[in-house]
Design a protein around this motif. Structure first.
Motif, PDB file in Angstrom:
ATOM      1  N   VAL A 229       0.523  -0.986   0.572  1.00  0.00           N
ATOM      2  CA  VAL A 229      -0.497  -0.142  -0.070  1.00  0.00           C
ATOM      3  C   VAL A 229       0.790   1.737   0.231  1.00  0.00           C
ATOM      4  CG1 VAL A 229      -1.676   1.641   1.319  1.00  0.00           C
ATOM      5  CG2 VAL A 229      -2.133  -1.201   1.377  1.00  0.00           C
ATOM      6  N   PHE A 230       0.547   2.664  -0.594  1.00  0.00           N
ATOM      7  CA  PHE A 230       1.628   2.976  -1.082  1.00  0.00           C
ATOM      8  C   PHE A 230       0.965   4.354   0.031  1.00  0.00           C
ATOM      9  CE2 PHE A 230       2.776   0.984  -4.566  1.00  0.00           C
ATOM     10  CZ  PHE A 230       4.122   0.657  -4.680  1.00  0.00           C
ATOM     11  N   CYS A 231       1.515   5.924   0.437  1.00  0.00           N
ATOM     12  CA  CYS A 231       1.689   6.534   0.666  1.00  0.00           C
ATOM     13  C   CYS A 231       1.155   7.862   0.118  1.00  0.00           C
ATOM     14  CB  CYS A 231       2.974   7.059   1.998  1.00  0.00           C
ATOM     15  SG  CYS A 231       2.529   8.748   2.983  1.00  0.00           S
ATOM     16  N   SER A 232       0.131   7.938   0.954  1.00  0.00           N
ATOM     17  CA  SER A 232      -1.024   9.301  -0.692  1.00  0.00           C
ATOM     18  C   SER A 232       0.411  10.377  -0.866  1.00  0.00           C
ATOM     19  CB  SER A 232      -2.526   9.106   0.003  1.00  0.00           C
ATOM     20  OG  SER A 232      -2.548   9.444   0.876  1.00  0.00           O
ATOM     21  N   THR A 233       1.033  10.630   0.328  1.00  0.00           N
ATOM     22  CA  THR A 233       1.698  11.962   0.688  1.00  0.00           C
ATOM     23  C   THR A 233       3.657  12.119  -0.445  1.00  0.00           C
ATOM     24  OG1 THR A 233       0.341  12.050   3.238  1.00  0.00           O
ATOM     25  CG2 THR A 233       2.617  13.826   2.432  1.00  0.00           C
ATOM     26  N   ALA A 279      -5.405 -13.086  -1.434  1.00  0.00           N
ATOM     27  CA  ALA A 279      -5.045 -12.325  -2.742  1.00  0.00           C
ATOM     28  C   ALA A 279      -4.796 -10.831  -2.145  1.00  0.00           C
ATOM     29  CB  ALA A 279      -6.127 -12.075  -4.265  1.00  0.00           C
ATOM     30  N   PHE A 280      -5.551 -10.224  -1.291  1.00  0.00           N
ATOM     31  CA  PHE A 280      -5.562  -8.781  -0.500  1.00  0.00           C
ATOM     32  C   PHE A 280      -4.615  -9.118  -0.023  1.00  0.00           C
ATOM     33  CE2 PHE A 280      -7.366  -5.774   2.798  1.00  0.00           C
ATOM     34  CZ  PHE A 280      -7.338  -4.996   2.328  1.00  0.00           C
ATOM     35  N   CYS A 281      -3.924 -10.486   1.036  1.00  0.00           N
ATOM     36  CA  CYS A 281      -2.643 -10.399   2.118  1.00  0.00           C
ATOM     37  C   CYS A 281      -1.540  -9.892   1.013  1.00  0.00           C
ATOM     38  CB  CYS A 281      -2.644 -11.005   2.623  1.00  0.00           C
ATOM     39  SG  CYS A 281      -4.145 -11.403   4.104  1.00  0.00           S
ATOM     40  N   GLU A 282      -1.837 -10.672   0.023  1.00  0.00           N
ATOM     41  CA  GLU A 282      -0.208 -10.996  -0.448  1.00  0.00           C
ATOM     42  C   GLU A 282      -0.139  -9.703  -1.457  1.00  0.00           C
ATOM     43  OE1 GLU A 282      -0.861 -13.642  -3.619  1.00  0.00           O
ATOM     44  OE2 GLU A 282      -1.004 -15.107  -1.950  1.00  0.00           O
ATOM     45  N   PHE A 283      -1.192  -8.875  -2.252  1.00  0.00           N
ATOM     46  CA  PHE A 283      -0.851  -7.658  -2.825  1.00  0.00           C
ATOM     47  C   PHE A 283      -0.629  -6.272  -1.821  1.00  0.00           C
ATOM     48  CE2 PHE A 283      -3.041  -3.983  -5.688  1.00  0.00           C
ATOM     49  CZ  PHE A 283      -1.707  -4.362  -6.477  1.00  0.00           C
ATOM     50  N   THR A 284      -1.630  -6.803  -0.203  1.00  0.00           N
ATOM     51  CA  THR A 284      -1.339  -5.508   0.141  1.00  0.00           C
ATOM     52  C   THR A 284      -0.167  -5.164   1.142  1.00  0.00           C
ATOM     53  OG1 THR A 284      -2.949  -6.030   1.985  1.00  0.00           O
ATOM     54  CG2 THR A 284      -4.322  -4.339  -0.092  1.00  0.00           C
ATOM     55  N   ARG A 289      -5.023 -13.199   7.670  1.00  0.00           N
ATOM     56  CA  ARG A 289      -6.144 -12.926   7.043  1.00  0.00           C
ATOM     57  C   ARG A 289      -6.778 -12.599   8.061  1.00  0.00           C
ATOM     58  NH1 ARG A 289      -9.316 -17.305   8.437  1.00  0.00           N
ATOM     59  NH2 ARG A 289      -7.880 -19.327   9.787  1.00  0.00           N
ATOM     60  N   HIS A 290      -7.108 -12.412   9.524  1.00  0.00           N
ATOM     61  CA  HIS A 290      -8.162 -12.041  10.214  1.00  0.00           C
ATOM     62  C   HIS A 290      -8.369 -10.385   9.828  1.00  0.00           C
ATOM     63  CE1 HIS A 290      -9.280 -16.282  11.876  1.00  0.00           C
ATOM     64  NE2 HIS A 290      -8.333 -16.217  12.602  1.00  0.00           N
ATOM     65  N   THR A 291      -7.069  -9.637  10.220  1.00  0.00           N
ATOM     66  CA  THR A 291      -7.242  -8.119   9.391  1.00  0.00           C
ATOM     67  C   THR A 291      -8.224  -7.569   8.610  1.00  0.00           C
ATOM     68  OG1 THR A 291      -5.336  -8.022  11.105  1.00  0.00           O
ATOM     69  CG2 THR A 291      -5.765  -6.225   9.174  1.00  0.00           C
ATOM     70  N   ALA A 292      -7.061  -8.737   7.448  1.00  0.00           N
ATOM     71  CA  ALA A 292      -7.853  -8.319   5.749  1.00  0.00           C
ATOM     72  C   ALA A 292      -8.909  -8.563   5.530  1.00  0.00           C
ATOM     73  CB  ALA A 292      -6.949  -9.423   5.286  1.00  0.00           C
ATOM     74  N   LYS A 293     -10.000  -9.321   6.696  1.00  0.00           N
ATOM     75  CA  LYS A 293     -10.887  -9.347   6.475  1.00  0.00           C
ATOM     76  C   LYS A 293     -11.929  -8.541   6.726  1.00  0.00           C
ATOM     77  CE  LYS A 293     -14.949 -13.121   7.378  1.00  0.00           C
ATOM     78  NZ  LYS A 293     -15.035 -14.454   7.925  1.00  0.00           N
ATOM     79  N   ARG A 294     -11.268  -7.929   7.649  1.00  0.00           N
ATOM     80  CA  ARG A 294     -12.350  -6.892   8.711  1.00  0.00           C
ATOM     81  C   ARG A 294     -11.975  -6.221   7.762  1.00  0.00           C
ATOM     82  NH1 ARG A 294      -9.535  -8.703  13.232  1.00  0.00           N
ATOM     83  NH2 ARG A 294      -8.514  -7.032  13.472  1.00  0.00           N
ATOM     84  N   LEU A 295     -11.163  -5.255   7.164  1.00  0.00           N
ATOM     85  CA  LEU A 295     -10.628  -4.435   6.355  1.00  0.00           C
ATOM     86  C   LEU A 295     -11.512  -4.367   4.431  1.00  0.00           C
ATOM     87  CD1 LEU A 295      -6.999  -3.940   6.854  1.00  0.00           C
ATOM     88  CD2 LEU A 295      -9.024  -2.793   7.516  1.00  0.00           C
TER      89      LEU A 295
END
Length: 316
Positions: A229-233, A279-284, A289-295
């Motif tokens: 995940v890239f910083c937007s600033t 896939a979300f875990c690998e990409f970000t 995986r529980h954190t990923a599921k909540r997000l």
């Protein structure tokens, strides 16, 4: 104004792809050039739109920017459309720097830089004539019989040298409003209400060109893209980490709770696979995986399926 111009999907996707493509990748140079040309083209179209706001006429008219229409299995894109009581004009907008030389017989377009080096580029006249034919057929299917014409517009005030009389008028964006203001409809083929009806139907029929997923479009292997995940600033791409229920940039110290949303948008721009929890875990770069599921549950997504077979889709 019946249709405004919007940021092309291709431009948004190329921004994401260029940032995630390693500099040593064999297609990095090509993608940066694609991004530059797409951004320049969009900038030129916005320049044209800015000047067209000046157009005021004593006859009814309608203006539509950036149309993508479908006819007989073919999609055709129109940079700008101007509807009058006796004709419809297609404007083909070109963003070319330097001096432009146009010859009429044979029809050729040359771009000459400040060193005197010339480069031949594809005739926009041929492009417009193709679109004129498709639009005539599209209108004919709807029982609208009105002449369709075309003009070529160069986005900026290029030094122009036109030799002979080309088949279509050629202007700069600065000159285009004068051309449209000077029109004098000779006969009223369609009424004001018809102009509005046609414009509404055109806008409704618009189908934005969707090049996603870009890794498929450009034949790039998904696993070669940078993850995270890239910083937007940060102006220099910086990967954030998930810690203490939020994203943190180790470079500038910025902390956010929803930085992954941009990553999700990029996934659907770039990747050809379904977005699963794994896939979300690998990409970000999320480890749990529980954190990923909540997000994912908090994101603007629709979950399909249950258990290990579940995946997420964008809500239309």
């Amino acid at each position: 104004m019946h249709k405004h111009r919007t940021v092309p999907k291709l431009l948004s996707g190329l921004f994401a792809l260029e940032r995630r493509l390693p500099r040593h990748h064999e297609k990095y140079k090509f993608i940066t050039e694609e991004l530059y040309n797409t951004r320049a083209g969009y900038s030129g179209e916005l320049e044209y739109d800015r000047y067209m706001k000046e157009v005021q006429t004593d006859f009814p008219h309608a203006v539509l920017h950036d149309l993508s229409l479908h006819h007989e299995g073919v999609y055709f894109q129109i940079d700008s459309l101007f509807i009058t009581p006796d004709s419809i004009f297609i404007s083909e907008i070109k963003n070319r720097a330097d001096r432009i030389i146009v010859t009429a017989n044979p029809t050729q377009f040359l771009q000459v830089n400040n060193k005197g080096e010339s480069q031949l580029f594809r005739s926009p006249i041929a492009e417009v004539e193709r679109k004129v034919q498709f639009l005539r057929k599209w209108l004919g299917r709807r029982n609208v019989n009105i002449p369709v014409k075309g003009i070529i517009v160069f986005a900026y005030n290029n030094q122009m040298q036109i030799e002979g009389e080309p088949r279509l008028p050629i202007y700069t964006s600065y000159e285009a409003p004068t051309f449209f203001r000077s029109l004098k409809p000779e006969k009223k083929i369609i009424e004001k209400r018809d102009i509005s009806r046609i414009a509404i139907e055109l806008a409704r029929s618009h189908r934005e060109y969707n090049p996603y997923p870009l890794v498929t479009h450009y034949k790039i292997q998904p696993h070669t893209l940078k993850k995270g995940v890239f910083c937007s600033t940060c102006t220099v791409p910086s990967i954030m980490i998930w810690t203490a229920r939020r994203w943190e940039c180790r470079l500038c110290g910025k902390r956010e709770s929803d930085s992954h949303m941009a990553g999700i948008e990029e996934w659907f721009m770039l990747m050809p696979h379904k977005l699963t929890n794994q896939a979300f875990c690998e990409f970000t770069g999320i480890k749990d995986r529980h954190t990923a599921k909540r997000l994912l549950a908090r994101s603007k997504l629709k979950q399909q399926g249950i258990g290990r077979g579940s995946y997420y889709e964008l809500i239309p």
